[in-house]
Scaffold this active site. Sequence first.
Site: not given
Ligand code: AHR
Length: 495
Positions: A27, A175, A242, A300, A349
């Site tokens: 990103e 998102e 996450y 993600e 990432q």
């Molecule tokens: O990866 C960081 C951020 O996490 C991304 O931009 C977003 O899609 C998510 O909330």
Amino acid sequence: MRKSNIIVNTKISKGIINPNIYGQFSEHLGRCIYEGIFVKDEDCIPNVNGMRKDVISALKKLHIPVLRWPGGCFADTYHWKDGIGPKSNRKTIVNTNWGGETEDNSFGTHEFMELCDQLGCEAYISGNVGSGSVSELSDWIEYCNMGGISPMADLRRKNGKDTPWNVKYWGIGNEAWGGGGSMKPEFYANLARQYSTYMRNYDNSHQIYKIASGANGYDYNWTRTVCEMAGDMIDAISLHYYTFASDDWEHKGAATLFSRSEYLKTLTKTLCMDELIENHSRIIKQFSPDGKKIGLAVDEWGTWFDVEEGTKPGFLYQQNTIRDAIVAGINLNIFNNHCDTVVMANIAQMVNVLQALILTDGPRMLLTPTYHVFDMYQGHMGARQVESYAETELIGDEVSSFPNLQVSASEKDGKVLVTIVNLDDENECNAHIMLGGYKASSVVCQFVGGDASKFNTFDKPNTVEKENLDVLISDDGYSLDVILPKASVCALELE
Ligand code: AHR
């Protein structure tokens, strides 16, 4: 030392592991694209067309299948026409999501496609639904994929690219429930239908693949609503999940020097990925119309810890330890074992952001423990998943407890790859692996681990490296014995 039996049965399979499960995400955030991958002339870092030679050469070794870009949250503020044409004419904007940094748009569509070309991977472009328009995304696809004469194809040619890139993977926003427009699922589902209508194929031999913006973790209602209302107009829906070391968003926990309870909590949360995929998949299957299968793209995933001291909060720069390697090993095993629904996954990432594979510091670069896991798991890409099972014991404390081992296995070209995570940070495990349907005559076993807190620094970049483990093969070739180091990710390649 613990003991365990592990069974690998090549006679039973859920199907082929989509190579795209080993996808990456880059990103416009902090030092991921700028400095981490792409350097400007004044940076004086050896590069080819702006792409760092050292970083590209390390990433090429992983045979990355697909790369997602330009976000993330950034995607829903990104207007692609700002990033094409002569650099001196490109518009400067503010990256409002990530630290209010000035973005000069020197890395745009052509540079991204150059990056994919150098990596030898497919491009996955996330379109702007939050603040963009249907025509803007439709134009972008025409710009990338139209081979004949058209306004966008002519513009692309004017900018130096004659033939189309035929970009296959397109995200319909990111998102949308949050940074991508704060939408309700019904509203987004209708928008996804509208966008999808104008996301055209310009070449029937290169059909595009549309990925709808999916749920955040446990939001099953989002998946249900989008699949019910727009399932007939998408190919896949995403899932973002996450791993944090705490339940407090403001204090997610440090990436290094973590406590044992944080270690245990991190792994407990990681293991939830299995249940999430199971449940989202069940919902998706209910709405797969006319036998058409909607895929799940976990586009993600990864650890999200507090930023390193002295770095900008908006840059999400964190170190990476064996704990991260274990999180990667567990997640990749889970994706492999759900290969009947998971069509893609993209770790967040690739460089310098969150659970990165590579960290850079000016001209210096290091490979993280997570990089080595992707390296050791490469054989799973495009392989036939086979059944595997580990007899386990519960480990942990009063708050967090989970099985000590986690495994996946696959078969390709006569070789079997078994990847085992020993989640136990206190004990080695004497594993007896029994093979069904396969006879091994040789084995190579590599691992990273031994101490959950180990990590590489720019001064000591080789503290964590792949190491070899001795494995004993039985005379008949149907079983193996190996001692799995504590807190480790191990890969056994049998032939
Ligand atoms: O990866 C960081 C951020 O996490 C991304 O931009 C977003 O899609 C998510 O909330």
